[in-house]
Design an enzyme around this catalytic site. Structure first.
Site, mmCIF file in Angstrom:
data_model
loop_
_atom_site.group_PDB
_atom_site.id
_atom_site.type_symbol
_atom_site.label_atom_id
_atom_site.label_comp_id
_atom_site.label_asym_id
_atom_site.label_seq_id
_atom_site.Cartn_x
_atom_site.Cartn_y
_atom_site.Cartn_z
ATOM 1 N NE ARG A 36 4.815 -2.589 5.297
ATOM 2 C CZ ARG A 36 4.662 -1.389 5.832
ATOM 3 N NH1 ARG A 36 5.424 -1.014 6.845
ATOM 4 N NH2 ARG A 36 3.761 -0.556 5.345
ATOM 5 C CE LYS A 197 2.428 6.032 9.942
ATOM 6 N NZ LYS A 197 2.880 5.211 8.813
ATOM 7 N N GLY A 347 0.859 -0.842 7.134
ATOM 8 C CA GLY A 347 1.413 -1.811 8.081
ATOM 9 C C GLY A 347 0.404 -2.235 9.131
ATOM 10 N N GLY A 370 1.081 4.683 3.064
ATOM 11 C CA GLY A 370 1.205 5.982 2.401
ATOM 12 C C GLY A 370 1.485 5.830 0.915
#
Ligand code: ADP
Ligand code: MG
Length: 394
Positions: A36, A197, A347, A370
């Protein structure tokens, strides 16, 4: 979707507030994957070369509106300085006089990184007063944080009410590549979902059903679906509150003729520190599932082999532990070997692909987990909507 680009905007001498996604995976204070940070370099280098004063803002993890020493962005400033080959001033606050002072002495072409945005309660609430204080730090705003574009926060949406706002190069590239997954993707289209998640991502499953031909579900995500099928998952990570929603997704898939394939075997253990053993999915007992088993790998891989479009978000197991990494490694290899258009986002998912040395064999590595999921399921991301020009008046 045409975003307003920073490319030809005059920036010399201007203070430019840049929202980046430096939400990197960390183990203690060690950054385990720098994807990132590297992805944000083209925009940062463009601004430095144009002699702007570059003020970077990002979140890291979920500190929930209060400072937390282990979620400081300071280690990222050190990493960024070495990747850029120029000094980066780390400012240990987000707004206020200390930040204004640091920006005041920043030379043209200089770079500062502010502390974790989510240490401030106004960030996730999209509080207009906090957004105004952020905006007061700069003359222009650039959003390059594709990974946060699905959140309507002060740093992604609120701030655009107060500053001329533009998209960075990473933002533009992500949107142009991911559009290929939305606009007539070659079929069969296979989505692979995993990770931890569940509550964040389960809504996406339902909305993906009219886009994909097959959904492969592994990782912690699968456990909630297994529960919905009446399978005993023992001590596994699962979210009982979402079992009903998982059941509706399974029913919806059956009605649409979309195959949802769940694990038929698993690698289980009593705790994450123990060695794993493979069991059929009906024999988890009081153990916990930490990876998909070899039979599941074979079934998933066969589906991936026939796909022409593959989208993957979320590891198949606790890949950070060698004992539970094989499922993720094997699925990563299948995706890499596939001749399909392949996109991996998230990630931890991207960290897994990088660790396995397979990134070069993936068509597109997305910096958004997401965000890429919500983009693919066809929703308008709030962080993108504010960067699109309003239609010109006649
Ligand atoms: P991404 O960052 O790619 O979007 P997530 O953050 O949703 O993915 O999930 C990644 C995490 O999920 C990893 O830390 C991994 O250890 C964890 N995980 C995967 N499978 C399981 C499992 N069966 N039980 C507990 N945690 C799991
Ligand atoms: Mg993650």
């Amino acid at each position: 979707m045409k975003l307003r680009s920073i490319e030809h905007v005059p920036i010399a001498g201007k203070r430019v507030l840049v929202r980046v996604d430096f939400n990197v995976p960390m183990v203690e204070d060690r950054i385990t994957d720098d994807t990132r940070v590297r992805a944000a370099l083209p925009t940062i280098e463009h601004l430095c070369a144009g002699r702007a004063k570059v003020v970077l803002i990002s979140h890291l993890g979920r500190p929930k509106g209060a400072p937390s020493a282990d979620l400081s962005l300071r280690p990222v400033a050190t990493l960024l300085a070495s990747l850029l080959g120029r000094p980066v001033t780390f400012v240990p606050s987000v707004v206020g006089p200390e930040v204004l002072d640091a920006i005041g002495v920043l030379p043209e072409g200089g770079v500062a990184l502010l502390e974790n945005l989510r240490f401030e309660p106004g960030e996730e609430k999209n509080d207009p007063e906090f957004a105004r204080r952020l905006a007061a730090l700069a003359d222009l705003y650039v959003d390059d944080a594709f990974g946060a574009a699905h959140r309507a926060h002060a740093s992604t949406v609120g701030v655009t009410a107060f500053l001329p706002s533009y998209a960075g190069f990473l933002m533009a590239e992500e949107v142009s590549v991911l559009a290929r997954l939305v606009d007539a993707p070659p079929k069969p289209f296979v989505a692979i979902l995993g990770g931890a998640k569940v509550s964040d991502k389960i809504g996406v499953v339902t909305r993906l059903l009219d886009k994909v031909d097959t959904l492969l579900i592994g990782g912690g995500m699968a456990n909630t679906f297994l529960l919905a099928q009446g399978v005993d998952v023992g001590a596994s990570l699962a979210e009982a509150a979402f079992v009903e929603e998982a059941r509706r997704a399974l029913d919806g898939a059956a009605a649409l003729g979309v195959a949802i394939i769940l694990p038929s075997d698993a690698v289980v253990a009593e705790s994450i520190a123990d060695p794993g053993r493979t069991v059929p999915i009906g024999a988890v007992g009081s153990s916990a599932i930490f990876d998909i088993g070899p039979e599941t790998v074979t079934a998933f891989s066969e589906t991936i082999r026939e796909a022409r479009t593959v989208f993957w978000n979320g590891p198949m197991g606790v890949f950070e532990r060698p004992a539970f990494a094989e499922g993720t490694r094997a699925i990563a290899a299948s995706v890499a070997e596939s001749g399909a258009f392949t996109v991996v986002g998230g990630g931890d998912s991207v960290a897994a692909i990088e660790q396995m040395g397979l990134a070069a064999k993936i068509s597109h590595i997305s910096t958004g987990g997401g965000a890429s999921l919500e983009y693919v399921d066809g929703r308008t991301l709030p962080g993108l909507a504010v960067l699109v020009d309003a239609p010109e008046a006649e």
